[in-house]
Design a protein around this motif. Structure first.
Motif, PDB file in Angstrom:
ATOM      1  N   HIS A   1     -18.525 -29.442  12.582  1.00  0.00           N
ATOM      2  CA  HIS A   1     -17.554 -30.143  11.744  1.00  0.00           C
ATOM      3  C   HIS A   1     -18.269 -31.052  10.743  1.00  0.00           C
ATOM      4  N   GLN A   2     -19.325 -31.712  11.220  1.00  0.00           N
ATOM      5  CA  GLN A   2     -20.076 -32.587  10.318  1.00  0.00           C
ATOM      6  C   GLN A   2     -20.730 -31.784   9.194  1.00  0.00           C
TER       7      GLN A   2
ATOM      8  N   THR B   1     -18.652 -30.755  17.022  1.00  0.00           N
ATOM      9  CA  THR B   1     -18.831 -31.965  16.210  1.00  0.00           C
ATOM     10  C   THR B   1     -19.898 -31.754  15.145  1.00  0.00           C
TER      11      THR B   1
ATOM     12  N   ARG C   1     -18.075 -30.923   6.819  1.00  0.00           N
ATOM     13  CA  ARG C   1     -17.713 -32.099   6.017  1.00  0.00           C
ATOM     14  C   ARG C   1     -18.766 -32.352   4.929  1.00  0.00           C
ATOM     15  N   ASP C   2     -20.034 -32.190   5.312  1.00  0.00           N
ATOM     16  CA  ASP C   2     -21.095 -32.383   4.318  1.00  0.00           C
ATOM     17  C   ASP C   2     -20.977 -31.356   3.201  1.00  0.00           C
TER      18      ASP C   2
END
Length: 643
Positions: A438-439, A435, A442-443
């Protein structure tokens, strides 16, 4: 585990107490019953086993009565164990046998209102029994010769036949192998209310309890066998199954019942005798599994004795004594082996501090004590009305082994649960890491998207608005433009800025929404110039690839088309038409102006047409110009999906 041992011990104590109470010699029989402790006995030599006659004459003075000298005996009565018979297996017609008669006087039954019953707690002989009331046959066993139900009490109606009168004499006929012992317990006669509870308790303690426990033990053993097939490393499971089978075979002696067993006498007794050696060997292996110390010499000794007993008592060897006959000789080595196994097992368990092994070894030593009692009882050295205690040892052993296997099974389940918990914990940790990763992605993607959008807007403003302003500024500085021209250039710059802003609106793959934005911007300008706009747009399939950068390309292509019509075509009407093709969508802009020749315009170096071609190629589409009836038809084709 201590609670389990106490529970098993309490069960045995309660059972022994009940058995002692049921079989107690009660000189003052309860109302409605007679306790017969005196009888007359007669032995007659015979050959083979003959059916009991239907009638006899109970009067000893009658010529049809059993002949011979009757002697007074006290019940329970047992004949001595004389000697071993060799080289003969029992035969229905040739074996030397003995007819033993017991005659009991029951004249006092007339004082007891019927119906009346006869209750015999135990009879023991290698043969069959028949019971007569006065002269008539009431009961005859049909059991095998050696697998006699020495543990099965008899319950026989005496006068449940219409208006039959109570018998004055009960005669018991026992035909058994000559030279082997026979025995008869005390006899009870009376009503069902007075005696049935004695029969039911003894039958339950000596027959139904061993049957139920050994059958349950065997059923669980079959289940454990399937568990072992999935977990071959758990040897205790296999030993449990083999022990349940051996105990079941050994327990058959306790509840074969008075009926015939579908198995040859020799093989029945062979299995019964040798199952005891197998149980001792399996108990040794179970103790090794529990305390973890091996005794190879003891294991070899047990295997040797078990194999020797099994081979020497095989019914094939006719020169050897029958297994049921030589059983008393087998008990001494069996006793020695049992003491070795459980004594050494107890010592090893104490050294290894294994409470489970100590429980099994202690129970085995108790079983040895009970086994000595049963051996003495089988050889008429103690009262034959005692309970056979080996069945209760089997019940306790079944409970202990089931507990051990259940405990091992629960430990395995707990291990699996802990492994699952550890796996779940690692999974949660990994999920948290994924997670977070993934964050971060994404950032990074968001920053890249913003940077890309910033670069795109910068490039568009540089190529469009910036270029127009720089060109206008140069013309103004050189004095080539008047105020109206400057105003027109500024209007174009404003329109270009609005177009860039409109391209940022989310259209969610909807081309019509994008065209609606264009109509909102271009409509008022056309109205001011007196050009009619005919909007013939219909719904088309969505374009999944339509995002802000692609939207800006489409808007600039269409803006350039409208600008060319306004500046050069002198048109009074513009039609906007949408349509679908097999692999895309077409957008047509048709004017009624003067038209133009495509090739001369391209050769003239116009930047507008070149920009339209370049932008269409960038989004995977294409543009075409074709002459119409009046004016020009501009077509923009857009693919449904980009390759």
């Amino acid at each position: 585990m201590t609670r389990l041992a106490l529970l098993a011990a309490c069960c045995i104590v309660v059972a022994l107490g009940l058995g002692s109470f049921v079989s107690a010699q009660d000189p003052a029989a309860p109302p409605g019953s007679l306790h017969l402790t005196q009888a007359q006995r007669l032995d007659q030599p015979s050959t083979g086993f003959s059916p009991a006659p239907y009638t006899i004459d109970p009067d000893p003075r009658s010529p049809d009565a059993p002949g011979g000298s009757w002697t007074d005996v006290s019940l329970p009565h047992a004949s001595p164990y004389l000697r071993l018979k060799r080289a003969m297996r029992p035969s229905e017609s040739l074996t030397p046998t003995t007819l033993t008669w017991y005659r009991l006087q029951t004249g006092q039954l007339a004082q007891i209102s019927g119906p009346r019953y006869l209750y015999i707690p135990r009879w023991k002989a290698a043969g069959r029994i028949a019971v007569y009331a006065d002269a008539r046959l009431l009961y005859q066993s049909n059991s095998n010769l050696y697998s006699t139900p020495s543990n099965e009490p008899l319950w026989i109606p005496l006068d449940n036949y219409g208006d039959a009168s109570p018998p004055t004499t009960v005669t018991i006929r026992i035909q058994h192998l000559r030279g082997l012992d026979s025995a008869l317990s005390t006899v009870w006669v009376g009503t069902a209310d007075a005696l049935s509870w004695r029969y039911q308790w003894r039958s339950w303690l000596q027959n139904r309890l061993p049957l139920t426990s050994s059958a349950a033990f065997l059923a669980i053993g079959v289940f454990v066998l399937f568990v072992w097939r999935r977990h071959r490393s758990e040897t205790l499971y296999l030993l449990f199954t083999l022990t349940s089978i051996a105990v079941y075979i050994r327990s058959l002696r306790y509840y074969v019942g008075p009926d015939w067993v579908p198995l040859d006498d020799a093989w029945f007794n062979w299995a019964d005798v040798n199952a005891r050696f197998v149980i001792i060997y399996l108990a040794h292996r179970i103790l090794e599994q529990l305390h973890g110390r091996t005794r190879p010499w003891l294991q070899r000794t047990l295997i040797a004795f078990t194999a020797a007993s099994s081979l020497l008592t095989l019914p094939f060897f006719l020169s050897m004594p029958h297994a049921g006959i030589v059983a008393p000789l087998i008990y001494p080595p069996l006793l020695v082996l049992a003491l070795l196994v459980f004594g050494i097992g107890m010592g090893d368990a104490r050294k290894r501090h294994s409470k489970r092994a100590m429980l099994v070894a202690g129970w085995g030593l108790l079983g040895v004590v009970f086994g000595v009692h049963d051996w003495m009882m089988q050889n008429n050295l103690v009262n034959i009305e005692h309970l056979l205690l080996g069945s209760f040892v089997n019940v306790g052993a079944c409970l202990i082994l089931m507990y051990l296997v259940f405990e091992r099974y629960m430990v395995a389940i707990d291990d699996v649960a802990q492994a699952n918990a550890r796996l779940e914990s690692r999974l949660h940790i990994r999920e948290a890491e994924l997670t977070a990763s993934h964050q971060r992605l994404r950032d990074i993607e968001q920053r890249e998207m913003l940077n890309e959008e910033r670069r795109r807007m910068t490039q568009d403003m540089h190529d469009g608005l910036g270029a127009s302003l720089i060109s206008a500024l140069g013309s103004v500085e050189r004095g080539q433009l008047d105020s109206s021209d400057v105003a027109e250039i500024l209007k174009d710059c404003v329109e270009d800025l609005k177009l860039s802003i409109d391209s940022l609106e989310p259209v969610e793959a909807d081309l019509l929404l994008l065209l609606g934005t264009l109509r909102f911007r271009i409509g008022p300008r056309l109205d001011n110039m007196g050009i009619a706009l005919r909007w013939e747009v219909k719904d088309v399939r969505p374009l999944d690839w339509l995002e802000p950068r692609m939207s800006l390309h489409i808007l600039r292509i269409l803006q350039e088309a409208f600008t060319n019509i306004i500046k050069h075509a002198h048109a009074t009407e513009i039609r906007v038409v949408t349509a679908e093709t097999a692999d895309g969508v077409t957008l047509s802009i048709i004017d009624n102006g003067v038209g133009f020749a495509l090739e001369p315009a391209r050769l003239a170096g116009g930047r507008g047409l070149q920009n339209q071609l370049r932008r269409a190629e960038a989004i995977g589409g294409r543009v075409e110009w074709t002459p119409a009836d009046r004016g020009t038809c501009f077509v923009l084709w857009l693919p449904t999906a980009r390759g």
